[in-house]
Design a protein around this motif. Structure first.
Motif, PDB file in Angstrom:
ATOM      1  N   ASP A  37      22.103  -3.801  52.846  1.00 29.48           N
ATOM      2  CA  ASP A  37      22.731  -2.497  53.046  1.00 29.48           C
ATOM      3  C   ASP A  37      22.189  -1.420  52.103  1.00 29.48           C
ATOM      4  O   ASP A  37      22.005  -0.279  52.520  1.00 29.48           O
ATOM      5  CB  ASP A  37      24.257  -2.587  52.878  1.00 29.48           C
ATOM      6  N   ASN A  38      21.944  -1.773  50.835  1.00 29.23           N
ATOM      7  CA  ASN A  38      21.484  -0.755  49.888  1.00 29.23           C
ATOM      8  C   ASN A  38      20.120  -0.188  50.287  1.00 29.23           C
ATOM      9  O   ASN A  38      19.861   0.996  50.102  1.00 29.23           O
ATOM     10  CB  ASN A  38      21.451  -1.297  48.457  1.00 29.23           C
ATOM     11  N   ILE A  39      19.251  -0.999  50.872  1.00 26.71           N
ATOM     12  CA  ILE A  39      17.944  -0.511  51.338  1.00 26.71           C
ATOM     13  C   ILE A  39      18.132   0.316  52.610  1.00 26.71           C
ATOM     14  O   ILE A  39      17.555   1.395  52.757  1.00 26.71           O
ATOM     15  CB  ILE A  39      16.980  -1.689  51.595  1.00 26.71           C
TER      16      ILE A  39
ATOM     17  N   LYS B 148      20.740   1.991  53.608  1.00 26.85           N
ATOM     18  CA  LYS B 148      21.394   3.279  53.329  1.00 26.85           C
ATOM     19  C   LYS B 148      20.398   4.344  52.872  1.00 26.85           C
ATOM     20  O   LYS B 148      20.633   5.533  53.036  1.00 26.85           O
ATOM     21  CB  LYS B 148      22.481   3.102  52.276  1.00 26.85           C
ATOM     22  N   LEU B 149      19.285   3.887  52.309  1.00 25.72           N
ATOM     23  CA  LEU B 149      18.253   4.816  51.847  1.00 25.72           C
ATOM     24  C   LEU B 149      17.199   5.095  52.918  1.00 25.72           C
ATOM     25  O   LEU B 149      16.212   5.768  52.657  1.00 25.72           O
ATOM     26  CB  LEU B 149      17.586   4.266  50.579  1.00 25.72           C
TER      27      LEU B 149
END
Length: 188
Positions: free
Chosen positions: A148-150, A152-153
């Protein structure tokens, strides 16, 4: 998709079972301790999963049993085609990425295609597990489930095998290439 679409004809049912059995017997190194009769019994009682396996086969994935999960009593199938499944290439990562493209949109995206087929896209860990069974994606690459963190970017990750090594790369989630598709997995 509607449930009535997810049914195989008797002929399709028999054909996919024959195909899976032949592949199971040809590649015993992928599942040394498993018995086809037990796998087939599971498939016969889970016809919706058999439909999904047929979709994996129809799109070029060549699904095969990789392991039996003793905790859940499920057989796990992965796409085992030598290269990323032919009819699942030239797709971006997900619907958000597809909708964000202004020009030259691909026909589809990996996440929605997998969901429509009733399968899940491989994770990086599962992809590496698959690569332990042979040499896959030596000329293609495959999207894998992106953290998710990748995502989201705006990014997404994909893998391939080059120089006898499995590589993990990144790209914008909206990118797509003729040689990049996705591999799926299914629990039965």
């Amino acid at each position: 998709m509607k449930s009535e679409i997810r049914k195989l004809s008797p002929e399709q049912h028999e054909e996919i079972l024959r195909t899976l059995k032949a592949r199971f017997e040809k590649y015993m190194n992928r599942h040394k301790e498993l018995e086809w009769a037990k796998v087939q019994e599971k498939l016969e009682t889970n016809t919706d999963k058999l439909w999904s396996l047929n979709e994996m086969e129809r799109t070029g994935g060549e699904p095969d049993v990789i392991v039996h999960d003793k905790q859940t009593d499920e057989y796990v199938f992965y796409d085992c085609s030598a290269q990323s499944p032919k009819d699942r290439r030239s797709v971006c990562y997900d619907r958000e990425a597809l909708e964000s493209r202004k020009k030259h949109k691909p026909q589809n995206n990996a996440i929605d295609m997998a969901a429509d087929m009733g399968i899940e896209i491989l994770t990086e860990e599962q992809y590496r597990e698959l690569q332990g069974l042979g040499n896959f994606d030596t000329k293609t690459s495959s999207w894998v489930k992106t953290p998710d963190n990748i995502r989201k970017l705006g990014g997404a990750i994909f893998c391939d095998r080059r120089y006898d090594t499995v590589f993990v790369y990144h790209n914008g989630a909206d990118s797509y290439y003729a040689a990049r598709g996705f591999r799926g997995m299914l629990r039965v």
